[in-house]
Every structure is written in C-alpha cells, then in structure tokens.
Enzyme design. Structure first.
Site, PDB file in Angstrom:
ATOM      1  N   ARG A 166       0.814  -1.216   0.000  1.00  0.00           N
ATOM      2  CA  ARG A 166       0.000   0.000   0.000  1.00  0.00           C
ATOM      3  C   ARG A 166       0.848   1.267   0.000  1.00  0.00           C
ATOM      4  NH1 ARG A 166      -2.443  -3.472  -1.554  1.00  0.00           N
ATOM      5  NH2 ARG A 166      -4.382  -4.378  -0.778  1.00  0.00           N
ATOM      6  N   SER A 216     -11.679  -2.375   1.909  1.00  0.00           N
ATOM      7  CA  SER A 216     -11.009  -2.682   3.173  1.00  0.00           C
ATOM      8  C   SER A 216     -10.651  -1.370   3.870  1.00  0.00           C
ATOM      9  CB  SER A 216      -9.744  -3.502   2.926  1.00  0.00           C
ATOM     10  OG  SER A 216     -10.064  -4.747   2.360  1.00  0.00           O
ATOM     11  N   GLU A 286      -6.636   2.300   5.831  1.00  0.00           N
ATOM     12  CA  GLU A 286      -6.264   2.331   4.420  1.00  0.00           C
ATOM     13  C   GLU A 286      -6.936   3.541   3.772  1.00  0.00           C
ATOM     14  OE1 GLU A 286      -6.961  -0.876   0.981  1.00  0.00           O
ATOM     15  OE2 GLU A 286      -5.718  -1.605   2.620  1.00  0.00           O
TER      16      GLU A 286
END
Length: 293
Positions: A166, A216, A286
């Site tokens: 990420r 998510s 996230e």
C-alpha cells in the site's frame, strides 16, 4: 475563504457524489481536466496561487469531512483513455481498474485479473500499489509518467517506484500520475475470463457490496488480519449513526444509507481504540482523510 481559480469549475460541489462512501461535504472548486496538458496546467495554477488542492481518482479510498474541503479538487474523470500496444496497455490516470481489466481480457493479456473488482483508478492504484487476490500493481507496472511537486514531467520505471504494501514513491513524494504502462502476458481469453469471474464471485460472496464503503478500511497489520482482529474484538455490527462495521466482513466499515462522514470516522476510531485495547495492535486506516482538522 477560497478565491475561485478556474472559470469552468463547479463551486460548492458535494463530495458525497464523488466518493464510494457516499458521504462528504462541499468542495470550494471542482475541476475536471480533459487531457494531460490540462491537468498539468490545473496543477500549475493551484501551485502558483498557493491554493490547497487534491487530485481525485474514483474516490474509493477517501473520507471527506461533512464540512467539505476549502480548496480545489482536480478530478481525473475525463482522463480515461487506454491504448493497447502489443503486450502493454498504456492507461491514463483516471481509467477505472475494472475497465482496464476488461481491456486486457479483450486483448488476450493476462496478469491484471486481480484488479477486475477494485473500484479505483489507475492513478490511485499506482499511488497505493493497489492489490487483491495475491496480485498487485507492482507485479505489472512497467513505468509511470508523473508530475513532480515542482511541476516537472518525469517517467519512472518499475525499479524507481519503490513499491511496497500500500505504498509507492508516487505516494511518499507527492507525485501526480498522468499515465501508466502495464506490461502483461499473452494468455487464453477463456482462462482470463474464468479467473475474473471467480474473483468477482468471491467478492460477492464475502464483501458487503450492497452498501457504500471504501473497501477494506484498514491496512493488514504485520502478522495479523484486520478483519479477524475486529471480529475477535466483538465489533462486527458496531454502529454509530448510519455507519457500521459490516456484519458480512468485519474489515469493512459501511454506510448503511444515511451515514455522515462523522459517523464513519467515529466507527473507525472506536475500532482502532478497541482493537488496540484488547490486542495491543493499532490498526492503520487504508482510507485517506480530506477536509479534517
């Protein structure tokens, strides 16, 4: 108070129309460049004026405050071109990942199936090294054309992008993606389609796709799974106002229909605090936040 910089911008545009959470207050100016040249110019105008700005892809990892954002949102919605070049796809930053996955399928190119259900853009995917089902952008990205904070146009090869879980150099250095080149592998269309159908079905079975969300909500903590920690903490279904931890997949915070951004943020904060209290693990969102103090 923001002084308008663009003659053709939308003023006080609600960001609830432009995020997958379906929440968010007004932005002072909302601009949609029609080309890479116009995007470069829009960035230049904002920087010259010292204005706050945010470059928006599909808004699939973004929580905008109910008060909105007193700056310029530069939307990539018009920069969606995809060009097929042998085993490569050259994609403009605003192209959606499902669309690019379909283009790869039609071209008989394998390697991008993992992205067929991710509701983001190519630019956003490069920014955060998006991934799913054991695949990620770092596996297929050959190069990215970017604009640096100083306004310089640069092409970065795969080895220069510093991609990790990420994260990427695009994210850490505040680069803006113009277009990306994917290097894929020739494959059988039937096999590619079967893999995409499988991933799509798995998403439908396991994820709360009937609600607005940002996918998510939390990054995977090292050695753990966020969803399992949240479930084990007894937080499945935890609700504030119109926002809740999904009862179908605890890794998702969802908008049940009438959530405010403050509701969503409150659920995220409670989950972080409770998981840390019970297990000593601090979950990192996230989701990105815009317009919050």
């Amino acid at each position: 108070m923001h002084t308008p910089l663009f003659a053709t911008s939308l003023r006080e545009e609600p960001m609830s129309r432009h995020t997958t959470f379906g929440v968010g207050g007004p932005v002072a100016e909302f601009v949609v460049p029609e080309s890479a040249d116009e995007l470069v110019q829009a960035l230049h105008v904002c920087r010259e004026a010292g204005a706050q700005f945010f470059v928006l892809g599909k808004g699939s990892d973004l929580l905008v405050s109910d008060e909105g954002f007193d700056g310029v949102v530069i939307s990539l919605d018009a920069m969606v071109g995809v060009r097929h070049d042998g085993e490569r796809l050259v994609c403009e930053a605003g192209a959606s990942l499902p669309y690019v996955a379909r283009r790869a399928l039609y071209a008989g190119l394998s390697g991008f199936e993992f992205a067929c259900g991710i509701p983001g853009s190519i630019g956003g995917a490069c920014f955060m090294n998006a991934g799913a089902y054991d695949g990620c952008m770092a596996d297929v990205l050959e190069s990215v054309e970017v604009i640096t904070p100083s306004g310089e146009l640069v092409t970065l090869g795969h080895d220069e992008l510093d991609m990790g879980y990420r994260k990427s150099r695009v994210r850490t250095e505040g680069l803006v993606v113009l277009r990306a080149t994917l290097n894929l592998t020739p494959g059988d269309r039937a096999d590619i389609r079967a893999k995409m159908d499988d991933y799509t079905q798995r998403r439908k079975d396991k994820q709360p796709l009937e609600y607005h969300s940002a996918g998510s909500t939390f990054k995977r903590p090292e050695g753990y799974f966020a969803g399992k920690l949240i479930m084990d903490a007894g937080l499945k279904g935890y609700q504030v106002g119109g926002a809740a931890v999904s009862t179908k997949h605890a890794g998702f915070v969802v908008n049940l229909g009438d959530a405010t951004a403050a509701d969503v943020r409150a659920v995220i904060a409670h989950v972080q605090d409770e998981v840390e209290r019970q297990f000593g693990v601090r979950l990192e969102p996230e989701v990105r936040f815009l317009g919050w103090d």
